[in-house]
Scaffold this motif. Structure first.
Motif, mmCIF file in Angstrom:
data_model
loop_
_atom_site.group_PDB
_atom_site.id
_atom_site.type_symbol
_atom_site.label_atom_id
_atom_site.label_comp_id
_atom_site.label_asym_id
_atom_site.label_seq_id
_atom_site.Cartn_x
_atom_site.Cartn_y
_atom_site.Cartn_z
ATOM 1 N N GLU A 63 0.829 -1.202 0.000
ATOM 2 C CA GLU A 63 0.000 0.000 0.000
ATOM 3 C C GLU A 63 0.867 1.257 0.000
ATOM 4 O OE1 GLU A 63 -2.570 0.147 3.351
ATOM 5 O OE2 GLU A 63 -3.311 2.131 2.817
ATOM 6 N N ASN A 64 1.869 1.272 0.895
ATOM 7 C CA ASN A 64 2.738 2.433 0.965
ATOM 8 C C ASN A 64 3.555 2.597 -0.310
ATOM 9 O OD1 ASN A 64 1.851 3.123 3.447
ATOM 10 N ND2 ASN A 64 3.581 2.266 4.568
ATOM 11 N N LYS A 67 1.317 4.345 -2.747
ATOM 12 C CA LYS A 67 1.108 5.757 -2.405
ATOM 13 C C LYS A 67 2.366 6.578 -2.640
ATOM 14 C CE LYS A 67 -2.402 5.057 1.164
ATOM 15 N NZ LYS A 67 -2.550 4.850 2.621
ATOM 16 N N GLU C 56 3.087 6.186 10.522
ATOM 17 C CA GLU C 56 2.896 5.853 9.121
ATOM 18 C C GLU C 56 1.884 6.778 8.445
ATOM 19 O OE1 GLU C 56 2.300 1.605 6.879
ATOM 20 O OE2 GLU C 56 2.604 1.647 9.033
ATOM 21 N N LEU C 57 1.157 7.539 9.280
ATOM 22 C CA LEU C 57 0.110 8.423 8.758
ATOM 23 C C LEU C 57 0.629 9.411 7.725
ATOM 24 C CD1 LEU C 57 -1.982 9.427 11.885
ATOM 25 C CD2 LEU C 57 -2.768 8.208 9.860
ATOM 26 N N VAL C 59 2.379 9.152 5.230
ATOM 27 C CA VAL C 59 2.388 8.739 3.822
ATOM 28 C C VAL C 59 1.219 9.392 3.092
ATOM 29 C CG1 VAL C 59 2.211 6.787 2.262
ATOM 30 C CG2 VAL C 59 3.549 6.579 4.345
ATOM 31 N N ASP C 60 0.037 9.380 3.732
ATOM 32 C CA ASP C 60 -1.134 10.004 3.105
ATOM 33 C C ASP C 60 -0.960 11.509 2.990
ATOM 34 O OD1 ASP C 60 -2.898 7.662 2.805
ATOM 35 O OD2 ASP C 60 -2.658 7.570 4.976
ATOM 36 N N ILE C 61 -0.414 12.109 4.062
ATOM 37 C CA ILE C 61 -0.222 13.564 4.031
ATOM 38 C C ILE C 61 0.723 13.941 2.897
ATOM 39 C CG2 ILE C 61 0.535 15.567 5.360
ATOM 40 C CD1 ILE C 61 -0.135 14.047 7.868
ATOM 41 N N LEU C 63 1.301 12.288 0.116
ATOM 42 C CA LEU C 63 0.638 12.114 -1.178
ATOM 43 C C LEU C 63 -0.257 13.310 -1.492
ATOM 44 C CD1 LEU C 63 -0.067 10.519 -3.642
ATOM 45 C CD2 LEU C 63 -1.603 9.114 -2.302
ATOM 46 N N VAL C 64 -1.062 13.719 -0.493
ATOM 47 C CA VAL C 64 -1.970 14.849 -0.733
ATOM 48 C C VAL C 64 -1.174 16.129 -0.947
ATOM 49 C CG1 VAL C 64 -3.790 16.251 0.279
ATOM 50 C CG2 VAL C 64 -3.863 13.777 0.501
#
Lengths: 118, 125, 85
Positions: A63-64, A67, C56-57, C59-61, C63-64
């Motif tokens: 998943e990572n 992303k 790990e949070l 990763v989303d930040i 990407l955005v």
């Protein structure tokens, strides 16, 4: 084993930060706008790709990987398209180049650029 | 045939990555040491690319390589105007762009990259 | 000293240098270039913070942020050219 990967990850991030700061130093030291754009290319390309790689090494999962891979593609697209658009915009706005810049090839093009870079 | 294109498609990012690392090192050396080896120039580079995808890709690859920036694009005929920081030899800068173009066209064209024209100075319209 | 802290200091120093370029100019184009680097620095700072805080949070930040950065870079270029294409 785990610690080896963690050391690699930290090394990637620190190396990335070093490359990034070299690019930013170029932003201060290089002599004209067009040369500074090349400093940005260093920061935005290698200087951001290395920390992203470090992040993936630290939290490896499919998943990572997806992303971070997407983030890398978007980041490189930003650097490339943004850099070209900024160079073109700066040129259209008449930003001066350093006096020793040879511009014979471009003088011919001024005023007749085709479709843009956006 | 298709296998050859896939091999080229896999080779392109690594070859380009190596190019970017080498160019970054050169620029970093210039920034970190006193003085500058830079001989800036705006150079006109005629392309063999034809489709918009090919021209856009090569323009972005040029900008992404430290030391060169695409300043203007024209589609007819496909031409880039490139700002080069190390352009003491304009032919050498064109050669660098053409080397990337070779690799790109080997991926996008079924029949491989077409032969290079001269240095392009004779093709002005 | 944690090596990640060194990375953080380097990145913040880079962002300060880029901010100087935004404030000083000269010219709109240079301000736009500096603003771009401030944003790229922010993305890298988020990455380093994620490793430092072991979460790990981010990763989303990240990407955005890169997606927002893409739009920001194009808007900046448009701003510099004064709306001309």
């Amino acid at each position: 084993m785990n610690t080896v990967v963690e050391v690699l990850s930290t090394a990637c991030v620190v190396a990335g930060a070093l490359v990034f700061s070299v690019g930013a130093l170029g932003l201060l030291r290089l002599r004209d706008f067009y040369a500074r754009l090349n400093g940005i290319a260093v920061s935005a390309g290698l200087g951001t790709a290395l920390p992203l790689l470090g992040l993936l090494l630290r939290f490896p999962s499919v998943e990572n990987a997806l992303k971070i891979g997407l983030a890398l593609v978007v980041q490189l697209a930003t650097a490339a398209v943004g850099g070209t658009a900024l160079a073109r915009a700066g040129y259209l706005a008449g930003t001066p180049a350093a006096s020793e810049t040879r511009r014979d090839a471009l003088a011919e093009a001024s005023g007749e650029e085709g479709d843009g870079a956006g | 045939m298709i296998v050859r294109r896939i091999v080229h498609a896999l080779g392109l990012p690594s070859a380009f990555g190596a190019r970017v690392v080498a160019a970054s090192a050169r620029l970093a050396w210039d920034v970190l040491t006193p003085g500058s080896a830079s001989v800036p120039a705006f150079v006109r580079v005629p392309l063999r690319c034809r489709s918009e995808l090919e021209v856009t890709a090569i323009a972005n690859m040029v900008t992404l390589t430290p030391g060169t920036v695409t300043v203007a694009i024209r589609m007819d005929p496909p031409t880039l105007w490139v700002y080069g920081m190390y352009a003491s030899d304009e032919a050498e800068l064109r050669e660098g762009v053409r080397a990337m173009e070779d690799r790109l066209l080997a991926v996008t064209r079924a029949d491989g990259a077409p032969a290079r024209p001269g240095n392009g100075e004779g093709r002005r319209r | 000293m944690n090596p990640l802290d060194v990375a953080l200091v380097l990145l913040v120093a880079s962002m300060v240098a880029a901010t100087y370029r935004v404030l000083r100019g000269p010219g709109k184009a240079d301000r736009g270039a500096g603003a771009d680097v401030v944003f790229f620095g922010f993305v890298s700072v988020v990455i380093v913070l994620g490793l430092r805080l072991e979460t790990e949070l981010v990763v989303d930040i990240v990407l955005v942020s890169t997606l927002v950065g893409f739009l920001a870079a194009l808007s900046l270029a448009r701003l510099v050219s004064g709306g001309k294409r």
